[in-house]
Design an enzyme around this catalytic site. Structure first.
Site, PDB file in Angstrom:
ATOM      1  CE  LYS A  10      -3.979  -2.096   2.324  1.00 41.86           C
ATOM      2  NZ  LYS A  10      -4.971  -2.242   3.570  1.00 41.86           N
ATOM      3  CE1 TYR A  50      -9.510  -2.776   0.719  1.00 49.87           C
ATOM      4  CE2 TYR A  50      -8.713  -0.901  -0.564  1.00 49.87           C
ATOM      5  CZ  TYR A  50      -8.491  -1.907   0.230  1.00 49.87           C
ATOM      6  OH  TYR A  50      -7.299  -2.252   0.646  1.00 49.87           O
ATOM      7  CG  ASN A 113      -3.564  -2.272   6.702  1.00 46.21           C
ATOM      8  OD1 ASN A 113      -3.639  -1.961   5.586  1.00 46.21           O
ATOM      9  ND2 ASN A 113      -4.821  -2.954   7.353  1.00 46.21           N
ATOM     10  CG  HIS A 116      -5.472  -6.183  -0.337  1.00 45.56           C
ATOM     11  ND1 HIS A 116      -6.522  -5.843   0.215  1.00 45.56           N
ATOM     12  CD2 HIS A 116      -5.616  -6.975  -1.216  1.00 45.56           C
ATOM     13  CE1 HIS A 116      -7.558  -6.780  -0.173  1.00 45.56           C
ATOM     14  NE2 HIS A 116      -7.021  -7.341  -1.176  1.00 45.56           N
ATOM     15  CD  GLU A 127      -9.337  -8.854  -3.376  1.00 48.27           C
ATOM     16  OE1 GLU A 127     -10.244  -8.698  -2.577  1.00 48.27           O
ATOM     17  OE2 GLU A 127      -7.970  -9.072  -3.108  1.00 48.27           O
TER      18      GLU A 127
HETATM   19  P1  ADP Z   1      -7.855  -6.949   5.489  1.00 44.85           P
HETATM   20  O1  ADP Z   1      -7.163  -5.467   4.669  1.00 44.85           O
HETATM   21  O2  ADP Z   1      -7.167  -7.274   6.765  1.00 44.85           O
HETATM   22  O3  ADP Z   1      -8.880  -7.854   4.720  1.00 44.85           O
HETATM   23  P2  ADP Z   1     -10.679  -5.269   5.603  1.00 44.85           P
HETATM   24  O4  ADP Z   1     -10.890  -6.060   4.518  1.00 44.85           O
HETATM   25  O5  ADP Z   1     -11.609  -5.520   6.998  1.00 44.85           O
HETATM   26  O6  ADP Z   1      -9.079  -5.656   6.264  1.00 44.85           O
HETATM   27  O7  ADP Z   1     -10.402  -3.816   5.473  1.00 44.85           O
HETATM   28  C1  ADP Z   1     -10.011  -3.423   4.210  1.00 44.85           C
HETATM   29  C2  ADP Z   1      -8.990  -2.370   4.420  1.00 44.85           C
HETATM   30  O8  ADP Z   1      -9.826  -1.235   5.141  1.00 44.85           O
HETATM   31  C3  ADP Z   1      -8.181  -2.643   5.592  1.00 44.85           C
HETATM   32  O9  ADP Z   1      -6.859  -3.171   5.293  1.00 44.85           O
HETATM   33  C4  ADP Z   1      -7.682  -1.091   6.092  1.00 44.85           C
HETATM   34  O10 ADP Z   1      -6.877  -0.398   5.443  1.00 44.85           O
HETATM   35  C5  ADP Z   1      -9.023  -0.387   6.158  1.00 44.85           C
HETATM   36  N1  ADP Z   1      -9.793  -0.632   7.533  1.00 44.85           N
HETATM   37  C6  ADP Z   1     -10.561  -1.522   7.748  1.00 44.85           C
HETATM   38  N2  ADP Z   1     -10.981  -1.363   9.033  1.00 44.85           N
HETATM   39  C7  ADP Z   1     -10.713  -0.106   9.247  1.00 44.85           C
HETATM   40  C8  ADP Z   1     -11.105   0.561  10.440  1.00 44.85           C
HETATM   41  N3  ADP Z   1     -12.020   0.371  11.590  1.00 44.85           N
HETATM   42  N4  ADP Z   1     -10.443   2.180  10.477  1.00 44.85           N
HETATM   43  C9  ADP Z   1      -9.863   2.360   9.580  1.00 44.85           C
HETATM   44  N5  ADP Z   1      -9.674   1.709   8.458  1.00 44.85           N
HETATM   45  C10 ADP Z   1     -10.005   0.508   8.381  1.00 44.85           C
HETATM   46 MG    MG Z   2     -10.387  -7.629   3.501  1.00 42.36          MG
END
Ligand code: ADP
Ligand code: MG
Length: 136
Positions: A10, A50, A113, A116, A127
């Site tokens: 990212k 997303y 974070n 992905h 994807e």
């Molecule tokens: P992952 O990437 O671990 O699969 P999710 O699919 O739940 O997680 O969410 C997609 C992305 O959205 C996350 O990687 C993160 O960048 C962002 N995200 C998810 N939950 C939150 C939150 N509560 N606050 C801010 N950003 C979030």
């Molecule tokens: Mg996810």
């Protein structure tokens, strides 16, 4: 069985100069890199990617962040690649990510974070198709 995941380094991790270390980890973990490219996605592209999170409180912040700079897209293949990659990246919230995971090492917070990973075999294929053409 072998399957495929999309991986994204990212914009936060690219900006911080962590791409090399993350790519090295991908190779060390024996993923086959089927496709790799850098892209700076538009806000519209990030919103499309997303789509499942549309309406959630973090959607706007997330899509602005994902379109804030270049990221690196990878199509990865391995035995159980979906599960294997999610294990390597760690929990969404870096505070909860296990020691030795990419998010534990490189992520700033729940939103920014570092990486992905796809969450199912079906979504992995979708994807990869969203970002890569067959010739890529
Ligand atoms: P992952 O990437 O671990 O699969 P999710 O699919 O739940 O997680 O969410 C997609 C992305 O959205 C996350 O990687 C993160 O960048 C962002 N995200 C998810 N939950 C939150 C939150 N509560 N606050 C801010 N950003 C979030
Ligand atoms: Mg996810």
């Amino acid at each position: 069985m072998k399957n495929r995941t999309l991986a994204i380094i990212k914009p936060d991790a690219v900006r911080a100069g962590h791409s090399g270390k993350i790519l090295d980890r991908i190779i060390q973990e024996n993923f086959t890199i089927l496709g790799l490219k850098q892209t700076w996605m538009s806000l519209e592209k990030a919103q499309g990617f997303y789509e499942v999170h549309m309406g959630k409180p973090f959607f706007e912040e997330l899509t602005i962040f994902m379109s804030s700079g270049p990221c690196i897209l990878l199509a990865l293949e391995k035995e159980s690649a979906i599960d294997a990659w999610r294990e390597v990246i760690g929990a969404t919230d870096p505070q909860k990510a296990d020691a030795g995971t990419i998010r534990e090492e490189f992520a700033n917070n729940m939103g920014e974070n570092a990486v992905h990973g796809s969450d199912s075999v079906e979504n992995g294929a979708k994807e990869i198709e969203f970002f890569f053409s067959n010739s890529e």
